[in-house]
Scaffold this motif. Structure first.
Motif, mmCIF file in Angstrom:
data_model
loop_
_atom_site.group_PDB
_atom_site.id
_atom_site.type_symbol
_atom_site.label_atom_id
_atom_site.label_comp_id
_atom_site.label_asym_id
_atom_site.label_seq_id
_atom_site.Cartn_x
_atom_site.Cartn_y
_atom_site.Cartn_z
ATOM 1 N N GLY A 63 0.825 -1.205 0.000
ATOM 2 C CA GLY A 63 0.000 0.000 0.000
ATOM 3 C C GLY A 63 0.861 1.258 0.000
ATOM 4 O O GLY A 63 0.540 2.247 -0.656
ATOM 5 N N PHE A 64 1.955 1.211 0.731
ATOM 6 C CA PHE A 64 2.931 2.310 0.731
ATOM 7 C C PHE A 64 3.505 2.498 -0.669
ATOM 8 O O PHE A 64 3.516 3.605 -1.212
ATOM 9 C CB PHE A 64 4.036 2.006 1.755
ATOM 10 C CG PHE A 64 5.339 2.700 1.501
ATOM 11 C CD1 PHE A 64 5.486 4.053 1.774
ATOM 12 C CD2 PHE A 64 6.424 1.990 1.009
ATOM 13 C CE1 PHE A 64 6.694 4.692 1.544
ATOM 14 C CE2 PHE A 64 7.634 2.618 0.779
ATOM 15 C CZ PHE A 64 7.776 3.972 1.042
ATOM 16 N N VAL A 65 3.976 1.407 -1.268
ATOM 17 C CA VAL A 65 4.543 1.480 -2.616
ATOM 18 C C VAL A 65 3.459 1.908 -3.613
ATOM 19 O O VAL A 65 3.687 2.765 -4.473
ATOM 20 C CB VAL A 65 5.172 0.128 -3.015
ATOM 21 C CG1 VAL A 65 5.591 0.122 -4.476
ATOM 22 C CG2 VAL A 65 6.362 -0.188 -2.114
ATOM 23 N N GLY A 66 2.261 1.328 -3.476
ATOM 24 C CA GLY A 66 1.160 1.671 -4.364
ATOM 25 C C GLY A 66 0.767 3.135 -4.286
ATOM 26 O O GLY A 66 0.406 3.745 -5.299
ATOM 27 N N TYR A 67 0.829 3.703 -3.096
ATOM 28 C CA TYR A 67 0.524 5.127 -2.914
ATOM 29 C C TYR A 67 1.416 5.970 -3.828
ATOM 30 O O TYR A 67 0.949 6.834 -4.564
ATOM 31 C CB TYR A 67 0.729 5.500 -1.446
ATOM 32 C CG TYR A 67 0.501 6.956 -1.131
ATOM 33 C CD1 TYR A 67 -0.766 7.418 -0.762
ATOM 34 C CD2 TYR A 67 1.538 7.883 -1.194
ATOM 35 C CE1 TYR A 67 -0.984 8.756 -0.458
ATOM 36 C CE2 TYR A 67 1.327 9.216 -0.902
ATOM 37 C CZ TYR A 67 0.069 9.648 -0.534
ATOM 38 O OH TYR A 67 -0.151 10.976 -0.247
ATOM 39 N N HIS A 68 2.705 5.693 -3.781
ATOM 40 C CA HIS A 68 3.664 6.474 -4.566
ATOM 41 C C HIS A 68 3.583 6.155 -6.051
ATOM 42 O O HIS A 68 3.708 7.059 -6.892
ATOM 43 C CB HIS A 68 5.072 6.288 -4.008
ATOM 44 C CG HIS A 68 5.208 6.858 -2.634
ATOM 45 N ND1 HIS A 68 5.278 8.216 -2.389
ATOM 46 C CD2 HIS A 68 5.223 6.268 -1.417
ATOM 47 C CE1 HIS A 68 5.355 8.438 -1.090
ATOM 48 N NE2 HIS A 68 5.325 7.261 -0.478
ATOM 49 N N LEU A 69 3.347 4.889 -6.399
ATOM 50 C CA LEU A 69 3.208 4.542 -7.815
ATOM 51 C C LEU A 69 1.952 5.150 -8.426
ATOM 52 O O LEU A 69 1.943 5.518 -9.600
ATOM 53 C CB LEU A 69 3.193 3.022 -7.998
ATOM 54 C CG LEU A 69 4.541 2.331 -7.821
ATOM 55 C CD1 LEU A 69 4.377 0.818 -7.933
ATOM 56 C CD2 LEU A 69 5.558 2.844 -8.841
ATOM 57 N N SER A 70 0.896 5.274 -7.633
ATOM 58 C CA SER A 70 -0.326 5.884 -8.177
ATOM 59 C C SER A 70 -0.084 7.342 -8.534
ATOM 60 O O SER A 70 -0.652 7.853 -9.499
ATOM 61 C CB SER A 70 -1.491 5.739 -7.195
ATOM 62 O OG SER A 70 -1.358 6.588 -6.085
ATOM 63 N N ILE A 71 0.783 8.010 -7.785
ATOM 64 C CA ILE A 71 1.158 9.380 -8.127
ATOM 65 C C ILE A 71 2.045 9.379 -9.369
ATOM 66 O O ILE A 71 1.836 10.161 -10.305
ATOM 67 C CB ILE A 71 1.863 10.077 -6.943
ATOM 68 C CG1 ILE A 71 0.902 10.215 -5.762
ATOM 69 C CG2 ILE A 71 2.415 11.448 -7.364
ATOM 70 C CD1 ILE A 71 1.557 10.645 -4.468
ATOM 71 N N ALA A 72 3.024 8.479 -9.400
ATOM 72 C CA ALA A 72 3.935 8.411 -10.548
ATOM 73 C C ALA A 72 3.182 8.128 -11.842
ATOM 74 O O ALA A 72 3.463 8.742 -12.880
ATOM 75 C CB ALA A 72 4.992 7.329 -10.311
ATOM 76 N N PHE A 73 2.214 7.217 -11.797
ATOM 77 C CA PHE A 73 1.454 6.843 -12.995
ATOM 78 C C PHE A 73 0.221 7.720 -13.214
ATOM 79 O O PHE A 73 -0.468 7.563 -14.215
ATOM 80 C CB PHE A 73 1.014 5.383 -12.920
ATOM 81 C CG PHE A 73 2.142 4.386 -12.971
ATOM 82 C CD1 PHE A 73 3.246 4.587 -13.782
ATOM 83 C CD2 PHE A 73 2.103 3.244 -12.206
ATOM 84 C CE1 PHE A 73 4.280 3.667 -13.835
ATOM 85 C CE2 PHE A 73 3.130 2.303 -12.251
ATOM 86 C CZ PHE A 73 4.223 2.525 -13.073
ATOM 87 N N GLN A 74 -0.073 8.604 -12.231
ATOM 88 C CA GLN A 74 -1.273 9.437 -12.304
ATOM 89 C C GLN A 74 -2.523 8.574 -12.463
ATOM 90 O O GLN A 74 -3.370 8.816 -13.329
ATOM 91 C CB GLN A 74 -1.162 10.445 -13.459
ATOM 92 C CG GLN A 74 0.034 11.383 -13.354
ATOM 93 C CD GLN A 74 -0.089 12.376 -12.207
ATOM 94 O OE1 GLN A 74 -1.018 13.158 -12.160
ATOM 95 N NE2 GLN A 74 0.842 12.328 -11.274
ATOM 96 N N ARG A 75 -2.632 7.566 -11.594
ATOM 97 C CA ARG A 75 -3.742 6.613 -11.650
ATOM 98 C C ARG A 75 -4.383 6.488 -10.274
ATOM 99 O O ARG A 75 -3.745 6.713 -9.246
ATOM 100 C CB ARG A 75 -3.247 5.231 -12.085
ATOM 101 C CG ARG A 75 -2.694 5.185 -13.491
ATOM 102 C CD ARG A 75 -3.797 5.442 -14.500
ATOM 103 N NE ARG A 75 -3.347 5.286 -15.862
ATOM 104 C CZ ARG A 75 -3.394 6.244 -16.777
ATOM 105 N NH1 ARG A 75 -3.856 7.437 -16.454
ATOM 106 N NH2 ARG A 75 -2.978 6.017 -17.993
ATOM 107 N N PRO A 76 -5.656 6.093 -10.234
ATOM 108 C CA PRO A 76 -6.331 5.888 -8.952
ATOM 109 C C PRO A 76 -5.752 4.685 -8.223
ATOM 110 O O PRO A 76 -5.144 3.801 -8.836
ATOM 111 C CB PRO A 76 -7.790 5.650 -9.346
ATOM 112 C CG PRO A 76 -7.734 5.180 -10.754
ATOM 113 C CD PRO A 76 -6.534 5.821 -11.371
ATOM 114 N N ALA A 77 -5.983 4.668 -6.909
ATOM 115 C CA ALA A 77 -5.428 3.592 -6.085
ATOM 116 C C ALA A 77 -6.438 3.116 -5.053
ATOM 117 O O ALA A 77 -7.247 3.892 -4.549
ATOM 118 C CB ALA A 77 -4.166 4.070 -5.377
#
Length: 164
Positions: A63-77
């Protein structure tokens, strides 16, 4: 629809949960050794940047990694008990800009004694102006591990609440 699911520390996506996610789209769930790779966020960004990821999901460390990847990819999480404040394994946190308004649904277990929900709420409160629409679900019936039925309910609610 392409879903990137990031597992927690020393975990993996179970077959039962994969089946649930596959009803919504193609599931990518890489195996991550957080202890050996302190740059897992950036490595996953590089690995999946051309896969046209539509949604990022994760649990705990994932969830921590996903939080940052959702910002990087500009995608919902959709993030279950994300370890946003403290982690037992060091990870470098790249700085990504949230250029477009984003959506993150965070599911917290009130009984979680690994990732304290109060700390997560404070983390989010400190980022209230980060161009993100947060939907927070605090479940009294949830601890750190996500039972299959709760996973199924929250995934369905996520896709009902957010149109990709």
């Amino acid at each position: 629809m392409n879903i990137l699911y990031i597992h927690g520390l020393n975990g993996s996506l179970s077959d039962d949960k994969r089946v649930i996610l596959e009803t919504y789209g193609t599931v990518y769930s890489p195996s991550i050794d957080y202890e050996a790779d302190s740059n897992s966020i950036e490595h996953l960004k590089e690995e999946f940047q051309y896969k046209d990821i539509n949604v990022v999901m994760g649990s705990s460390m994932g969830g921590f990694v996903g939080y940052h990847l959702s910002i990087a990819f500009q995608r919902p999480a959709l993030l279950f008990n994300p370890a946003l404040v403290t982690r037992s394994v060091f990870q470098n946190i790249p700085v990504y800009n949230n250029l477009h308004r984003s959506f993150k649904k965070i599911v917290l277990g009130a009984q979680d004694d690994v990732v304290y929900p109060k700390n997560t709420l404070i983390f989010i409160a400190d980022r209230i102006n980060d161009n993100t629409d947060y939907q927070i679900t605090l479940r009294q019936d949830l601890a750190h591990r996500i039972p299959l039925q709760i996973f199924k309910e929250e995934v369905a609610a996520f896709f009902n609440d957010y149109t990709i």
